[in-house]
Every structure is written in structure tokens, then in C-alpha cells.
Design a protein around this motif. Structure first.
Motif, PDB file in Angstrom:
ATOM      1  N   ALA A 129      60.173 -79.134  21.777  1.00 21.80           N
ATOM      2  CA  ALA A 129      59.858 -78.704  23.140  1.00 21.80           C
ATOM      3  C   ALA A 129      58.652 -77.765  23.142  1.00 21.80           C
ATOM      4  O   ALA A 129      57.781 -77.868  24.021  1.00 21.80           O
ATOM      5  N   LEU A 130      58.579 -76.869  22.172  1.00 22.96           N
ATOM      6  CA  LEU A 130      57.426 -75.966  22.081  1.00 22.96           C
ATOM      7  C   LEU A 130      56.133 -76.752  21.887  1.00 22.96           C
ATOM      8  O   LEU A 130      55.081 -76.385  22.423  1.00 22.96           O
ATOM      9  N   ASP A 135      48.652 -74.808  24.356  1.00 20.05           N
ATOM     10  CA  ASP A 135      48.531 -73.863  23.237  1.00 20.05           C
ATOM     11  C   ASP A 135      48.777 -72.408  23.635  1.00 20.05           C
ATOM     12  O   ASP A 135      49.531 -71.695  22.977  1.00 20.05           O
ATOM     13  N   ARG A 136      48.134 -71.945  24.694  1.00 15.14           N
ATOM     14  CA  ARG A 136      48.258 -70.526  25.057  1.00 15.14           C
ATOM     15  C   ARG A 136      49.671 -70.202  25.552  1.00 15.14           C
ATOM     16  O   ARG A 136      50.192 -69.140  25.269  1.00 15.14           O
ATOM     17  N   GLN A 137      50.301 -71.121  26.297  1.00 17.74           N
ATOM     18  CA  GLN A 137      51.690 -70.901  26.712  1.00 17.74           C
ATOM     19  C   GLN A 137      52.591 -70.832  25.485  1.00 17.74           C
ATOM     20  O   GLN A 137      53.447 -69.956  25.388  1.00 17.74           O
ATOM     21  N   VAL A 141      54.854 -67.635  24.470  1.00 15.36           N
ATOM     22  CA  VAL A 141      56.321 -67.773  24.395  1.00 15.36           C
ATOM     23  C   VAL A 141      56.815 -67.435  22.992  1.00 15.36           C
ATOM     24  O   VAL A 141      57.800 -66.705  22.822  1.00 15.36           O
ATOM     25  N   VAL A 142      56.140 -67.939  21.972  1.00 14.01           N
ATOM     26  CA  VAL A 142      56.557 -67.669  20.587  1.00 14.01           C
ATOM     27  C   VAL A 142      56.454 -66.181  20.282  1.00 14.01           C
ATOM     28  O   VAL A 142      57.388 -65.583  19.722  1.00 14.01           O
ATOM     29  N   LEU A 168      51.891 -66.657  31.573  1.00  8.18           N
ATOM     30  CA  LEU A 168      52.008 -67.685  30.531  1.00  8.18           C
ATOM     31  C   LEU A 168      53.454 -67.832  30.048  1.00  8.18           C
ATOM     32  O   LEU A 168      53.951 -68.946  29.889  1.00  8.18           O
ATOM     33  N   THR A 169      54.128 -66.702  29.798  1.00 10.38           N
ATOM     34  CA  THR A 169      55.504 -66.781  29.297  1.00 10.38           C
ATOM     35  C   THR A 169      56.436 -67.338  30.360  1.00 10.38           C
ATOM     36  O   THR A 169      57.328 -68.129  30.044  1.00 10.38           O
TER      37      THR A 169
END
Length: 192
Positions: A129-130, A135-137, A141-142, A168-169
Motif C-alpha cells: 500500500a505504501l 513519493d513525498r506522501q 507517512v513513513v 502530506l501525512t
């Protein structure tokens, strides 16, 4: 070899010399190790006679394993401390009248095979899912939800504003929730 020259020889080498018939090596090693072995046994048992018995038994076991000793696998002192601990523990259990078989097995905190498989499936689903996120999201999130960084730290890492991190998160979490929503049951998540 004279005693004074054997004082510089490591324990493991003295044990091998003893195994090859050098009685002087055994004498040197006994004089070197007995105070440590006795002290360890005494601290565990609190009784001099019992500590002497345990120390003697531990050294007898050392002499018995000497011909099979494999240098480099363990230090003689480490091996002896373990033997003393086991002998003292057994003696304490017997003194309390507790048979070794009556002692409950320690709780195994390791995950079961099924739990490990479930955990692996969840990790794989999350990773997949990631991978669908821009990329920036994904990075935001990570850093936030997996690495545990705060928004100001993430903003610094990504060289963006805190508001941009929040955006973004939030978008990344919504996208992940949609991607994983249909897999809840398969991944072992149940409502209730």
C-alpha cells in the motif's frame, strides 16, 4: 613447564595442555580458577560447604571435558560460571524440596508461527500500500507513523513547512486506509 612460566598461559591453552597429559597445567589452572569458582558458588548458595562441593564438581566436569575442548568456542571461565550456576540452582531446588520436573516451563514470549505469518502478511500489505503513494506522501507517512518523528522534524528532513507535512501525512493516511480497507478480515483485523 615450571609453574611461574605457566602463569602467563591463557586458561584455554592450559586446559589443552592438561588434556595432553601436563599435570602442571592442571595444577596451575586449578589454583587460578578455584577462588573464582568458589566465590561464584558461595554468592549463589550462601553456604561454604555447599559452595565447596559445587566448586569441586564444576572443576571435575572441566577436567572431564578437557580432551574434547574446542579452543575459540568459549572461554573456560564463562563455561565454568555457567556450570556453577546450574549446579547451584539444582542444589537450591533440591534443598527446597522442589523436583526439577515440578518447575513450570518458562513462558515463551516468542510469537507463534501463525502470529508470525499474520504479522508478515500485515507488513507486506502495508508495504504494498505504501508503494502506491506518491513519493513525498510515502516519505512523510513513513517518517511520521513508522519512524515516529514529529512534524517539525519531518519538515526539516523534507525541507518543507509543517503545514505541508500535515497535509502530506493526512492525504497519505487516507489513501492507505482506502487501499487496506478491503483486506481487514484477511489481515486478521476484526471489529468488536
Amino acid at each position: 613447564m615450571p609453574y611461574d612460566q605457566q602463569n602467563d598461559i591463557p586458561d584455554e591453552a592450559l586446559l589443552v595442555l592438561y588434556a595432553n597429559g601436563d599435570a602442571g597445567a592442571a595444577r596451575t589452572l586449578t589454583l587460578r580458577l578455584t577462588p573464582r569458582v568458589f566465590g561464584h558458588a558461595y554468592r549463589m548458595l550462601g553456604n561454604q560447604a555447599d559452595a565447596e562441593d559445587v566448586a569441586q564438581e564444576a572443576l571435575i566436569r572441566l577436567w572431564k571435558v578437557a580432551p574434547d575442548w574446542r579452543q575459540g568456542e568459549a572461554k573456560v571461565t564463562t563455561w565454568l560460571y555457567r556450570v556453577v550456576a546450574n549446579l547451584a540452582t539444582d542444589r537450591l531446588r533440591r534443598a527446597r524440596g522442589v523436583a526439577l520436573d515440578a518447575v513450570a516451563e518458562p513462558q515463551d514470549d516468542a510469537m507463534s508461527a501463525a502470529d508470525r505469518m499474520q504479522d508478515r502478511a500485515r507488513q507486506d500489505a502495508l508495504q504494498n500500500a505504501l508503494a502506491t503513494l506518491p513519493d513525498r506522501q510515502r516519505q512523510a507517512v513513513v517518517l511520521r507513523h513508522i519512524e515516529g518523528l514529529g512534524n517539525p522534524e519531518i519538515a526539516e528532513v523534507m525541507d518543507i513547512s509543517v503545514e505541508a507535512v500535515e497535509s502530506l501525512t493526512a492525504r497519505g493516511k487516507r489513501t492507505l486506509a482506502k487501499a487496506l480497507a478491503g483486506q481487514r478480515e484477511a489481515l486478521g483485523y476484526t471489529d468488536g
